[in-house]
Design a protein around this motif. Sequence first.
Motif, PDB file in Angstrom:
ATOM      1  N   ALA A  24       0.875  -1.303   0.094  1.00  0.00           N
ATOM      2  CA  ALA A  24      -0.017   0.012   0.111  1.00  0.00           C
ATOM      3  C   ALA A  24       0.790   1.343   0.196  1.00  0.00           C
ATOM      4  N   SER A  25       2.035   1.420   0.899  1.00  0.00           N
ATOM      5  CA  SER A  25       2.808   2.574   0.900  1.00  0.00           C
ATOM      6  C   SER A  25       3.374   2.673  -0.320  1.00  0.00           C
ATOM      7  N   ALA A  26       4.030   1.643  -1.026  1.00  0.00           N
ATOM      8  CA  ALA A  26       4.683   1.847  -2.271  1.00  0.00           C
ATOM      9  C   ALA A  26       3.808   2.316  -3.436  1.00  0.00           C
ATOM     10  N   ALA A  27       2.500   1.693  -3.477  1.00  0.00           N
ATOM     11  CA  ALA A  27       1.718   2.212  -4.585  1.00  0.00           C
ATOM     12  C   ALA A  27       1.078   3.616  -4.239  1.00  0.00           C
ATOM     13  N   GLN A  28       0.705   4.060  -3.312  1.00  0.00           N
ATOM     14  CA  GLN A  28       0.178   5.228  -2.837  1.00  0.00           C
ATOM     15  C   GLN A  28       1.149   6.066  -3.166  1.00  0.00           C
ATOM     16  N   GLN A  29       2.423   5.645  -2.357  1.00  0.00           N
ATOM     17  CA  GLN A  29       3.416   7.073  -2.804  1.00  0.00           C
ATOM     18  C   GLN A  29       3.658   7.083  -4.529  1.00  0.00           C
ATOM     19  N   ARG A  30       3.674   6.180  -5.343  1.00  0.00           N
ATOM     20  CA  ARG A  30       3.930   6.546  -6.617  1.00  0.00           C
ATOM     21  C   ARG A  30       2.389   7.139  -7.075  1.00  0.00           C
ATOM     22  N   ALA A  31       1.521   6.762  -6.622  1.00  0.00           N
ATOM     23  CA  ALA A  31       0.259   7.546  -7.182  1.00  0.00           C
ATOM     24  C   ALA A  31       0.125   9.006  -6.766  1.00  0.00           C
ATOM     25  N   THR A  32       0.549   9.257  -5.605  1.00  0.00           N
ATOM     26  CA  THR A  32       0.721  10.831  -4.996  1.00  0.00           C
ATOM     27  C   THR A  32       1.381  11.547  -6.012  1.00  0.00           C
ATOM     28  N   VAL A  47      -9.554  13.297  -3.192  1.00  0.00           N
ATOM     29  CA  VAL A  47     -10.472  13.266  -4.322  1.00  0.00           C
ATOM     30  C   VAL A  47      -9.762  12.843  -5.539  1.00  0.00           C
ATOM     31  N   GLU A  48      -8.607  13.529  -5.690  1.00  0.00           N
ATOM     32  CA  GLU A  48      -7.885  13.643  -7.128  1.00  0.00           C
ATOM     33  C   GLU A  48      -7.187  11.854  -7.239  1.00  0.00           C
ATOM     34  N   LEU A  49      -6.894  11.589  -5.975  1.00  0.00           N
ATOM     35  CA  LEU A  49      -6.266  10.052  -5.836  1.00  0.00           C
ATOM     36  C   LEU A  49      -7.412   9.132  -6.255  1.00  0.00           C
ATOM     37  N   LEU A  50      -8.571   9.348  -6.045  1.00  0.00           N
ATOM     38  CA  LEU A  50      -9.548   8.256  -6.511  1.00  0.00           C
ATOM     39  C   LEU A  50      -9.663   7.959  -7.744  1.00  0.00           C
ATOM     40  N   ALA A  51      -9.064   8.643  -8.702  1.00  0.00           N
ATOM     41  CA  ALA A  51      -9.258   8.568 -10.254  1.00  0.00           C
ATOM     42  C   ALA A  51      -7.716   7.849 -10.737  1.00  0.00           C
ATOM     43  N   CYS A 211     -12.629   6.303  14.551  1.00  0.00           N
ATOM     44  CA  CYS A 211     -13.328   6.917  13.238  1.00  0.00           C
ATOM     45  C   CYS A 211     -12.814   8.209  12.875  1.00  0.00           C
ATOM     46  N   VAL A 212     -12.254   9.186  13.819  1.00  0.00           N
ATOM     47  CA  VAL A 212     -11.913  10.377  13.497  1.00  0.00           C
ATOM     48  C   VAL A 212     -10.346  10.425  13.367  1.00  0.00           C
ATOM     49  N   ILE A 213      -9.562   9.781  14.076  1.00  0.00           N
ATOM     50  CA  ILE A 213      -8.170   9.792  14.199  1.00  0.00           C
ATOM     51  C   ILE A 213      -7.797   8.919  13.008  1.00  0.00           C
ATOM     52  N   GLY A 214      -8.316   7.661  12.871  1.00  0.00           N
ATOM     53  CA  GLY A 214      -8.020   6.762  11.687  1.00  0.00           C
ATOM     54  C   GLY A 214      -7.525   7.367  10.220  1.00  0.00           C
ATOM     55  N   PRO A 215      -9.082   8.019   9.984  1.00  0.00           N
ATOM     56  CA  PRO A 215      -8.781   8.769   8.681  1.00  0.00           C
ATOM     57  C   PRO A 215      -7.815  10.005   8.425  1.00  0.00           C
ATOM     58  N   ILE A 216      -7.738  10.766   9.468  1.00  0.00           N
ATOM     59  CA  ILE A 216      -6.667  11.759   9.704  1.00  0.00           C
ATOM     60  C   ILE A 216      -5.312  11.221   9.473  1.00  0.00           C
ATOM     61  N   GLY A 217      -5.022  10.243  10.255  1.00  0.00           N
ATOM     62  CA  GLY A 217      -3.738   9.763   9.820  1.00  0.00           C
ATOM     63  C   GLY A 217      -3.542   9.162   8.541  1.00  0.00           C
ATOM     64  N   PHE A 218      -4.505   8.439   7.985  1.00  0.00           N
ATOM     65  CA  PHE A 218      -4.393   8.013   6.658  1.00  0.00           C
ATOM     66  C   PHE A 218      -4.019   9.140   5.714  1.00  0.00           C
ATOM     67  N   LEU A 219      -4.878  10.241   5.709  1.00  0.00           N
ATOM     68  CA  LEU A 219      -4.955  11.456   4.916  1.00  0.00           C
ATOM     69  C   LEU A 219      -3.343  12.049   5.123  1.00  0.00           C
ATOM     70  N   LEU A 220      -2.795  12.188   6.328  1.00  0.00           N
ATOM     71  CA  LEU A 220      -1.644  12.557   6.365  1.00  0.00           C
ATOM     72  C   LEU A 220      -0.482  11.564   5.827  1.00  0.00           C
ATOM     73  N   SER A 221      -0.537  10.334   5.888  1.00  0.00           N
ATOM     74  CA  SER A 221       0.264   9.547   5.261  1.00  0.00           C
ATOM     75  C   SER A 221       0.494   9.788   3.819  1.00  0.00           C
ATOM     76  N   GLN A 222      -0.732  10.070   3.268  1.00  0.00           N
ATOM     77  CA  GLN A 222      -0.782  10.563   1.542  1.00  0.00           C
ATOM     78  C   GLN A 222      -0.102  11.902   1.426  1.00  0.00           C
ATOM     79  N   ASN A 223      -0.233  12.695   2.321  1.00  0.00           N
ATOM     80  CA  ASN A 223       0.545  14.007   2.177  1.00  0.00           C
ATOM     81  C   ASN A 223       1.989  13.767   2.419  1.00  0.00           C
ATOM     82  N   THR A 224       2.458  12.614   3.151  1.00  0.00           N
ATOM     83  CA  THR A 224       3.956  12.571   3.518  1.00  0.00           C
ATOM     84  C   THR A 224       4.463  11.916   2.467  1.00  0.00           C
TER      85      THR A 224
END
Length: 313
Positions: A24-32, A47-51, A211-224
């Motif tokens: 997941a980390s490798a694929a998401q880093q490439r997609a970002t 929203v942009e990554l969903l495509a 349910c609040v912290i989990g999505p925030i952490g996930f979004l922050l990982s995509q920024n990272t």
Amino acid sequence: MDTGTALVIAVPAAVLGAAGFGLASAAQQRATKEVAVTPTLSPRLIVELLARPMWLLGLVATVVALALQIVALAFGPLAVVQPVLVTGVAFAAVFSAILQGRHPDPLILLGALCCTAGLSAFLLLARPTVGPAHDQFDLLAALPLTVFLTVLVIGCLAYAAAVQHSSRVLALALATGVLYGVTAGLTKIITSQLRVGLDEPFRHPVLYVVCVIGPIGFLLSQNTFQQGQLVAPAVAVITSVDPVVGVLIGAGWLGEQIDSSPALLAGECLAALVLIGSIALITARGTWLLHHRLDAPQPALIPLSRAGRPIAG
């Protein structure tokens, strides 16, 4: 269920979960890298990554890995599950190289393995013992650690917003690791509540906090991943901080006891030095590889005729 049988389920689930997180980390880093850079914690990035098919692959891998992590936490203690999950940094290095069509860099892979070994040794030496109850925690007793982790995350985000140095990515990764560790610790509480009844988690605030912290952490990982040039350093920090925070939560929130004898403390310090050195190696090697690739001379373009043959000149 006896301890041996539980570990037979927990350990394989944790290994497969680590592989899933690595993919997941490798694929998401490439997609970002394929979308425009967005401000930190901006939902527009998702929203942009969903495509992006590569990002969707990473999302599926994340969901599967989370499910495996929940299974592992349901049958095994944090002290066993989290060190195994640290192997995700090695999986991420391998999958990242495969997705880029090249062989994994030996030094980065060595650093990832040393990072895994150092952190696993640290956690195994700490040897937290299970507390009296995992289905809830004393809010007042949890307050000091909660304040510390909150200040740490806010400080990392403030630093990342204030500087343009490459270290800002490591600050984002640190904040992500803290949020992931908190999520893992609270998930352990939820899995214990499920043993009481399927509706039990809905009677406590822990589920809603996750349910609040989990999505925030996930979004922050995509920024990272988007703002970092290579996946290995960020994943090394995230996967190292995550279990350390998990152990702190086990001791501070769940009543687990950590062995603090002088001999073991010395071993834990040595393991911590190996961990820090490994992250430094991964970061330095990644920076060198990045500059080497940017500075490498590009092959000259040879003009072709309409027939596709080189034009002599």
